[in-house]
Enzyme design. Sequence first.
Site, PDB file in Angstrom:
ATOM      1  N   ARG A 120       0.966  -1.162   0.117  1.00 19.92           N
ATOM      2  CA  ARG A 120      -0.018   0.021   0.057  1.00 19.92           C
ATOM      3  C   ARG A 120       0.773   1.187  -0.054  1.00 19.92           C
ATOM      4  O   ARG A 120       1.673   1.240   0.779  1.00 19.92           O
ATOM      5  CB  ARG A 120      -0.862  -0.043   1.249  1.00 19.92           C
ATOM      6  CG  ARG A 120      -1.905  -0.819   1.210  1.00 19.92           C
ATOM      7  CD  ARG A 120      -2.879  -0.725   2.513  1.00 19.92           C
ATOM      8  NE  ARG A 120      -1.943  -1.227   3.723  1.00 19.92           N
ATOM      9  CZ  ARG A 120      -1.447  -0.379   4.649  1.00 19.92           C
ATOM     10  NH1 ARG A 120      -1.830   0.818   4.728  1.00 19.92           N
ATOM     11  NH2 ARG A 120      -0.824  -0.850   5.515  1.00 19.92           N
ATOM     12  N   LYS A 173      16.800 -19.978  14.147  1.00 21.67           N
ATOM     13  CA  LYS A 173      17.941 -19.178  14.438  1.00 21.67           C
ATOM     14  C   LYS A 173      19.217 -20.117  15.230  1.00 21.67           C
ATOM     15  O   LYS A 173      20.191 -19.943  14.674  1.00 21.67           O
ATOM     16  CB  LYS A 173      17.576 -18.413  15.659  1.00 21.67           C
ATOM     17  CG  LYS A 173      16.592 -17.192  15.168  1.00 21.67           C
ATOM     18  CD  LYS A 173      16.058 -16.504  16.486  1.00 21.67           C
ATOM     19  CE  LYS A 173      14.964 -15.495  15.909  1.00 21.67           C
ATOM     20  NZ  LYS A 173      14.195 -14.729  17.036  1.00 21.67           N
TER      21      LYS A 173
END
Length: 447
Positions: free
Chosen positions: A47, A203
């Site tokens: 947007r 991770k």
Amino acid sequence: MSHSIKLAILGLGTVGTGVINLINDNLDELKRRSGQDITITEVGTRRHRDDIDPNIMQSSDLMAIAASDNVDIVIEVIGGTTLAREVIMHAIKNGKHVVTANKALLAEHGNEIFAFAEEHHVHVAYEAAVAGGIPIIKVMREALAANKIEWLAGIINGTGNFIMTEMRDKGRPFADVLSEAQALGYAEADPTFDVEGIDAAHKLALLASIAFGIPLQFDKVYCEGITGITLQDVNYAEELGYRIKHLGFAVRRDGTGDDAATGIELRVHPTLIPQDALLANVNGVKNAVLVNSHPLGQTLYCGDGAGAGATASAVMADVMDLVRVLGSKDADDKSNNGHHVPHLAFIPEQLSDTPILRAEQMTTGYYLRVHAYDSPGVLADITRILSDAGINIDAILQKPAHKVGQVPVIILTLPVVERRMNLAIEKIEKLDTITDKVVRIRLDELA
Ligand code: HSE
């Protein structure tokens, strides 16, 4: 200023907006440190945003931005593993350096992405993918480069740590704290990634590859989240001098000792650790990684593990490295000047095929909560089964009956290979005097 380095930011969520704010706040420092002019030229957003500088081109066509002549470094902070992967591969193909915070993408497709980047002589930098603002990738790849890593243990999900801390300190309900973590921009788009340990496993896969020089193997990380942790266990653990933290472990095992295997343990799970351990006192959204290496010994790295400012700090540290590369006199050889560290710290041809151990081969201590009828010989039966399995009891605590005639018994054990513990628990659960499934949580003295 001799050059102007042009940045594109793909994604204007918490992290993308944090990066823009950091650049606006600290641009003079960034320029003085790098000797280069730094400009955001394009942003990728679904947007149009009226609050963005009108000189910056906004577009929803991420592939076009990734190939744009007006971009030197592509910062990918859209997340996800589909579009993000396509866009990053396209950027690499078009000779752009990439900075990404996308641990899921790298944990799952990093081997392919890093190889493609090497082929095209560009860098894919990912400090922000692990432990938020803590510069742990730089530490492990560069500062510890002369050490042999034996093991590491880390609190590597800020949302999970925030939830565990609030539950313990304030007795707040799980769902309530999770909503707050989402509002603060800590949680993943899908928060089950945080609470089920998947984000921490992503991770950990990255940290382990750097630590041991192995290819990324996210699919082999053993993973348990925090959803099963009750206040009852948190309190019993505290009574015994321990705290429950959600930790990721990467451990090198050399196969010495009874039925121990040779290989690497990659595991993410709630863990009892001594209350006075530094890691036990890392609270809220803070992350921390404890690394045990030879000859250095233990070192601990701690800081905010999630949130706009912390993640933007890590993203821009990578950008600064690349700005220096691009701004150097030998900028034609994009991959080498001033930035020689391989993506996974070891040169790709030297990555090792050390096996990743299966769960039943892993060795940890245990906290067991067993519910039994309050009758003579119950404790003797339980301890006999543990002793027959060669499991050493470290502490035992019997609590007063919480239901008529039923008592919780808490047992802490010394480290034991999981296969043996599985067999012992199976036998304990078959005793007539046992009323419920045995609750087990791993325990580590971090020594
Ligand atoms: N959801 C992640 C966390 C964001 O809570 O740690 C940082 O990787």
